[in-house]
Design an enzyme around this catalytic site. Structure first.
Site, mmCIF file in Angstrom:
data_model
loop_
_atom_site.group_PDB
_atom_site.id
_atom_site.type_symbol
_atom_site.label_atom_id
_atom_site.label_comp_id
_atom_site.label_asym_id
_atom_site.label_seq_id
_atom_site.Cartn_x
_atom_site.Cartn_y
_atom_site.Cartn_z
ATOM 1 N N GLU A 79 2.008 2.746 -0.609
ATOM 2 C CA GLU A 79 0.696 3.408 -0.574
ATOM 3 C C GLU A 79 0.678 4.796 -1.190
ATOM 4 O O GLU A 79 -0.191 5.117 -2.007
ATOM 5 C CB GLU A 79 0.199 3.497 0.873
ATOM 6 N N ASP A 116 -12.605 -6.258 1.237
ATOM 7 C CA ASP A 116 -11.344 -6.361 0.489
ATOM 8 C C ASP A 116 -11.389 -7.434 -0.607
ATOM 9 O O ASP A 116 -10.372 -8.041 -0.934
ATOM 10 C CB ASP A 116 -10.165 -6.659 1.442
ATOM 11 N N HIS A 121 -5.455 -0.781 0.639
ATOM 12 C CA HIS A 121 -5.270 -1.714 1.752
ATOM 13 C C HIS A 121 -3.777 -2.001 1.913
ATOM 14 O O HIS A 121 -3.080 -2.247 0.918
ATOM 15 C CB HIS A 121 -6.041 -3.011 1.488
HETATM 16 C C1 GAR Z 1 -3.280 3.252 5.680
HETATM 17 O O1 GAR Z 1 -2.171 2.448 5.945
HETATM 18 C C2 GAR Z 1 -4.333 2.478 4.898
HETATM 19 O O2 GAR Z 1 -3.776 1.583 3.976
HETATM 20 C C3 GAR Z 1 -5.025 1.738 6.009
HETATM 21 O O3 GAR Z 1 -5.139 2.702 7.044
HETATM 22 C C4 GAR Z 1 -4.030 3.602 6.980
HETATM 23 C C5 GAR Z 1 -4.538 5.023 6.995
HETATM 24 O O4 GAR Z 1 -3.480 5.956 7.053
HETATM 25 N N1 GAR Z 1 -6.288 1.229 5.579
HETATM 26 C C6 GAR Z 1 -6.770 0.056 5.959
HETATM 27 O O5 GAR Z 1 -6.209 -0.669 6.757
HETATM 28 C C7 GAR Z 1 -8.099 -0.344 5.309
HETATM 29 N N2 GAR Z 1 -8.428 -1.719 5.578
HETATM 30 P P1 GAR Z 1 -3.653 7.461 6.631
HETATM 31 O O6 GAR Z 1 -4.874 8.014 7.383
HETATM 32 O O7 GAR Z 1 -2.395 8.136 7.081
HETATM 33 O O8 GAR Z 1 -3.850 7.533 5.140
#
Ligand code: GAR
Length: 196
Positions: free
Chosen positions: A181, A151, A110
Site C-alpha cells: 500500500e 471496488d 484497497h
Molecule cells: C488501509 O489498509 C486501506 O487499504 C484500507 O483501510 C486501511 C486504512 O489505513 N481501506 C479499505 O479497506 C477500503 N475498502 P490507514 O488509515 O492507515 O491508511
C-alpha cells in the site's frame, strides 16, 4: 501541478505515505490541497497538521440525514477544487453526485488483489481476516478508479504480498501496508500526475 484532496477515516498511514512521497520527490507535480475526515480525533488529522496541510471533519453525526451529509461532503471537496480525490482508508460510501462530478478523478486503495476479497463489507482488517480464512497464499493491494460500484472501477496498479505461516489479520495487514500500500498509492498518484 496536480491538486489532491485526500479523504481519510482513521490512522492515516497511507496519507503519510503520500506526504512522504511528495516530500522526497518520489511523487512529482502533485500537492495535497486538503485532507477530509469523516471522523473526529483520528490520527490522520494530526499527520495533516504536522505536515502543515489544511484539514477538516465532515461527520455524518453532525447531519440529520445522509443526503445532507453527502451534500456537505461534496461542498467541502469542491472548496479545494481538486484535480484528484484520493480515498486513503476512507470508509464511507462516496455519494453518486461526487462520482458523476469527478468521473475518473477519484482513486481508492484497497488491501487485497481485486477481484478477491472486495465489495460491500470488505474493509480494513475484515479483508485480511477473509484472506486468512480462505487460506490464500498470496494477497496484496490494489489502486483503482472509483465508479458507482464497490471496488469495481478500472484497476490502475496492483502489488502482490506473500501470506506467511502463522499470520494473524493484524500481522498480514501490516505486511500488506509496508510491502504494497505505502508504495502503490504514491506511485499511482505519481503516474496520474505525470503520465495520464
Ligand atoms: C488501509 O489498509 C486501506 O487499504 C484500507 O483501510 C486501511 C486504512 O489505513 N481501506 C479499505 O479497506 C477500503 N475498502 P490507514 O488509515 O492507515 O491508511
Amino acid at each position: 501541478m496536480l491538486k489532491i484532496v485526500v479523504m481519510v477515516s482513521g490512522g492515516g498511514t497511507n496519507l503519510q505515505a503520500i506526504i512522504d512521497g511528495i516530500a522526497k520527490g518520489d511523487v512529482k507535480n502533485a500537492q495535497i490541497a486538503g485532507v477530509i475526515s469523516n471522523n473526529y480525533g483520528v490520527y490522520a488529522l494530526e499527520r495533516a497538521a504536522k505536515a502543515g496541510i489544511d484539514s477538516c471533519v465532515v461527520s455524518p453525526k453532525d447531519f440529520t440525514d445522509r443526503e445532507n451529509f453527502n451534500d456537505a461532503l461534496l461542498a467541502k471537496v469542491k472548496e479545494y477544487s481538486p484535480d484528484l480525490i484520493v480515498l486513503a482508508g476512507f470508509l464511507v460510501v462516496i455519494p453518486e453526485k461526487m462520482i458523476d462530478e469527478y468521473e475518473n478523478r477519484i482513486i481508492n486503495i484497497h488491501p487485497s488483489l481485486i477481484p478477491a476479497f472486495c465489495g460491500t463489507g470488505y474493509y480494513g482488517l475484515k479483508v485480511h481476516e477473509a484472506a486468512l480464512s480462505r487460506g490464500v497464499k498470496i494477497t496484496g493491494a490494489t489502486v483503482h478508479f472509483v465508479d458507482k460500484g464497490t471496488d469495481t472501477g478500472p484497476i490502475i496498479m496492483q502489488k502482490a504480498v506473500e501470506v506467511k505461516e502463522g499470520d494473524t489479520p493484524e500481522i498480514l495487514q501490516r505486511r500488506v501496508m509496508e510491502e504494497a500500500e505505502w508504495k502503490l498509492l504514491p506511485a499511482a498518484i505519481n503516474k496520474i500526475a505525470n503520465e495520464y
